[in-house]
Design an enzyme around this catalytic site. Sequence first.
Site, short mmCIF file in Angstrom:
data_model
loop_
_atom_site.label_atom_id
_atom_site.label_comp_id
_atom_site.label_asym_id
_atom_site.label_seq_id
_atom_site.Cartn_x
_atom_site.Cartn_y
_atom_site.Cartn_z
N SER A 142 0.84 -1.20 0.00
CA SER A 142 0.00 0.00 0.00
C SER A 142 0.87 1.24 0.00
O SER A 142 1.97 1.25 0.57
CB SER A 142 -0.90 0.01 1.24
N TYR A 155 -3.19 -1.55 9.73
CA TYR A 155 -3.17 -1.98 8.33
C TYR A 155 -1.80 -1.70 7.71
O TYR A 155 -1.21 -2.58 7.05
CB TYR A 155 -4.27 -1.23 7.57
#
Length: 250
Positions: A142, A155
């Site tokens: 990400s 996350y």
Amino acid sequence: MSTISIVTGGSRGLGRNTALSIARHGGDVILTYRSKATEAEAVLAEIRGLGRRAAALQLDTADTSGFPDFTGRVRSTLEGWGRDRFDHLVNNAGHGEMAAFAETSEAQFDMLFSVHVKGVFFLTQALLPLLADGGRIVNFSSGLTRVSYPGFSAYSAAKGAVEILTLYLAKELGARGITANTVAPGAIETDFLGGAVRDTPAYNEAFATMTALGRVGVPDDIGPAVASLLGPDNRWVTAQRIEVSGGQNI
């Protein structure tokens, strides 16, 4: 001979686009889905419409106890296609949790790490005997491992772990000619977090203003990039974090 790629979470979002992009590049695809068989079947129909072979296998990447059975089903699928090895593993399956650091629960943390770290680690390990020498591994990360955005501490920590794991995969599997890289998308219009970037104009506009190219991404910005990375022109690329974000937060 065509290549065979396994794409986890290939029934929707970036996984779906990646699977279709691989097929458009002439590859066959085994995709996984957790619960939505109907969506998976729709992707299979599209891939077969492109003239490629496709199969969908159920898999919960948070449940490592199911990996031996899944590996057996992959082996059976390959045998049905006249092969005993596959060429590419794309670890895409995942989910998001948005919570402030002080409010993140242990259950949220555990699930994120089970899916994004433990699942990737042990699924890759389980499939190694079936991965061809000279194969490719692509792990999804990400853009949030490079820049911070409130609410994504757990996350992003999980995705950071995946990036380090990828370096070790590249090092330890290099003797077999296997490459390992991470692809790190920026803000993309998918159903991630309930479609927040796609469906919330304020979010969409906010991320667009952070991006050099002036818009958020769409799945067609990501899947083709992954398919290209799997191709022969990128055989000398390994141990890299490749951000596909349109220049977000530069």
